[in-house]
Design an enzyme around this catalytic site. Structure first.
Site, short mmCIF file in Angstrom:
data_model
loop_
_atom_site.label_atom_id
_atom_site.label_comp_id
_atom_site.label_asym_id
_atom_site.label_seq_id
_atom_site.Cartn_x
_atom_site.Cartn_y
_atom_site.Cartn_z
N MET A 1 2.43 -9.46 -0.83
CA MET A 1 1.95 -8.77 0.24
C MET A 1 0.34 -8.30 0.27
O MET A 1 -0.26 -8.01 -0.57
CB MET A 1 2.64 -7.47 0.66
CG MET A 1 4.03 -7.46 0.74
SD MET A 1 4.97 -5.85 1.06
CE MET A 1 6.37 -6.52 1.45
N SER A 2 -0.24 -8.65 1.40
CA SER A 2 -1.75 -8.67 1.70
C SER A 2 -2.10 -8.19 2.87
O SER A 2 -1.46 -9.09 4.08
CB SER A 2 -2.30 -9.95 0.92
OG SER A 2 -3.81 -9.97 1.61
N HIS B 1 0.96 -1.33 0.11
CA HIS B 1 -0.06 -0.04 -0.11
C HIS B 1 0.75 1.04 -0.04
O HIS B 1 0.63 2.23 -0.69
CB HIS B 1 -1.04 0.23 1.43
CG HIS B 1 -1.86 -0.89 1.44
ND1 HIS B 1 -1.98 -1.84 2.31
CD2 HIS B 1 -2.95 -1.27 0.70
CE1 HIS B 1 -3.18 -2.82 2.36
NE2 HIS B 1 -3.59 -2.22 1.19
N GLY C 1 -3.05 -1.28 -7.37
CA GLY C 1 -1.87 -2.27 -7.32
C GLY C 1 -2.27 -3.42 -8.24
O GLY C 1 -3.66 -3.93 -8.23
N GLN D 1 -9.54 -6.55 -10.64
CA GLN D 1 -10.06 -5.44 -9.93
C GLN D 1 -9.40 -4.08 -10.77
O GLN D 1 -10.35 -3.41 -11.07
CB GLN D 1 -9.52 -5.30 -8.62
CG GLN D 1 -10.05 -4.06 -7.85
CD GLN D 1 -9.91 -4.05 -6.33
OE1 GLN D 1 -10.61 -4.61 -5.86
NE2 GLN D 1 -8.87 -3.47 -6.09
P1 AMP Z 1 -6.80 -3.21 -0.24
O1 AMP Z 1 -6.77 -2.31 0.82
O2 AMP Z 1 -6.30 -4.71 -0.29
O3 AMP Z 1 -8.41 -3.05 -0.82
O4 AMP Z 1 -5.77 -2.63 -1.24
C1 AMP Z 1 -5.66 -1.41 -1.54
C2 AMP Z 1 -4.67 -0.99 -2.74
O5 AMP Z 1 -3.24 -1.45 -2.60
C3 AMP Z 1 -5.24 -1.84 -4.16
O6 AMP Z 1 -4.98 -1.18 -5.38
C4 AMP Z 1 -4.20 -3.06 -4.07
O7 AMP Z 1 -4.21 -3.71 -5.25
C5 AMP Z 1 -2.97 -2.55 -3.57
N1 AMP Z 1 -2.27 -3.62 -3.13
C6 AMP Z 1 -2.53 -4.56 -2.14
N2 AMP Z 1 -1.53 -5.16 -2.03
C7 AMP Z 1 -0.46 -4.84 -2.81
C8 AMP Z 1 0.90 -5.30 -3.05
N3 AMP Z 1 1.20 -6.32 -2.44
N4 AMP Z 1 1.64 -4.58 -4.07
C9 AMP Z 1 1.14 -3.68 -4.25
N5 AMP Z 1 0.27 -2.76 -4.33
C10 AMP Z 1 -1.13 -3.65 -3.38
#
Ligand code: AMP
Length: 283
Positions: free
Chosen positions: A188-189, A37, A149, A155
């Site tokens: 990463m998640s 993020h 991301g 998405q």
């Molecule tokens: P989220 O909080 O999971 O909804 O993610 C918010 C944003 O961060 C989205 O655009 C995701 O694709 C991006 N994102 C999540 N994980 C990663 C990652 N490992 N690397 C880069 N961007 C990410």
């Protein structure tokens, strides 16, 4: 960093920024922030005068209520990370602020084929919820640039389509940023917080299997490559929803003469109760 909880206050602040000729880069998130993020925040900041991040765990995109309930919330740590990264504005709305008429969705977004495959198939209604929240957030923030991301590959394509459907694509540029990974390759998640150390090690098999497909793309048939990846991932103790090689622009199935196509492999698998997704561009 300035924190806004109300859409009308944020709108007013951003209108003042626009009047000064300041550009806005926007990073929507569901919080539980990690380095992936933050890479988006830094990019938005480097390329704009004002960087806006939103944190909102969107109830309408969770097809599984248990997943919504268990979604990690680490707001104090998130705020620290955002401040360290130089984020200018945090939008932290509550559910009523985003859905003043309630969370029963009354707009249907015509996503067509995209909604019937992969995440759309395994998580019915998920992308309608994603579109509802992103549509609302874009309407409030009206950014010059939106940063997403690649980690959430389908998405990105859905949101690109949403932006075309609503017309906001004419004023907001879309930037898709590479996936940041742990040392062992695991994407990463926020959901990784729910994994034990040994589960994180096992889950690294997803990226290893995608990489194996990339290395062997022209050596084996796509069907065998996909099957091989499913077997390796399941052997490590995960349960696979799909491993699919598809056209990288619209996620339609790879054709017979796929050597001329730009391809991506997308995958989803459960490590215990935690559902993980990943993808890799192949050529
Ligand atoms: P989220 O909080 O999971 O909804 O993610 C918010 C944003 O961060 C989205 O655009 C995701 O694709 C991006 N994102 C999540 N994980 C990663 C990652 N490992 N690397 C880069 N961007 C990410």
């Amino acid at each position: 960093m300035i924190l806004f909880k109300k859409a009308k206050d944020l709108r007013k602040y951003l209108a003042e920024q626009r009047e000064k000729g300041h550009t806005t880069g926007f990073v929507p998130t569901m919080g539980a922030l990690h380095t992936g993020h933050i890479s988006l925040i830094r990019l938005a900041r480097e390329n704009n005068d004002c960087c806006v991040c939103s944190i909102f765990v969107n109830p309408t995109q969770f097809n599984d209520p248990a997943d919504f309930k268990k979604y990690p919330i680490t707001i104090e740590n998130d705020i620290l990370q955002l401040e360290n990264a130089g984020c200018d504005v945090l939008f932290l709305p509550d559910v009523e602020e985003i859905y003043p008429q309630g969370t029963a969705l009354n707009t249907h977004y015509e996503l067509g084929y995209l909604e019937t495959i992969l995440e759309g198939k395994y998580r019915p209604g998920h992308f309608q919820g994603v579109c509802a929240v992103v549509d609302r957030l874009l309407d409030i923030v009206q950014p010059d640039a939106l940063f997403l991301g690649q980690k959430d590959y389908q998405q990105c394509i859905v949101i690109k389509k949403l932006m075309e459907l609503t017309g906001i694509a004419a004023q907001t540029a879309l930037h898709i940023s590479p996936t940041l990974r742990e040392e062992n390759g695991l994407a990463m998640s926020s959901r990784n917080m729910r994994l034990s150390e040994s589960e994180k090690e096992k889950a690294a098999v997803i990226f290893a299997s995608l990489n194996h497909i990339k290395q062997n793309l022209n050596k084996e048939s796509l069907v065998l490559l996909q099957q091989g990846a499913v077997e390796s991932i399941e052997k490590a103790g995960l349960k696979v929803d799909y491993v699919t090689i598809a056209d990288a622009t619209d996620l339609t199935p790879a054709g017979h003469d796929y050597t001329k196509q730009k391809l991506v492999v997308v995958a989803a698998a459960y490590m215990g109760e935690v559902r993980l997704i990943d993808n890799l561009l192949l050529n």
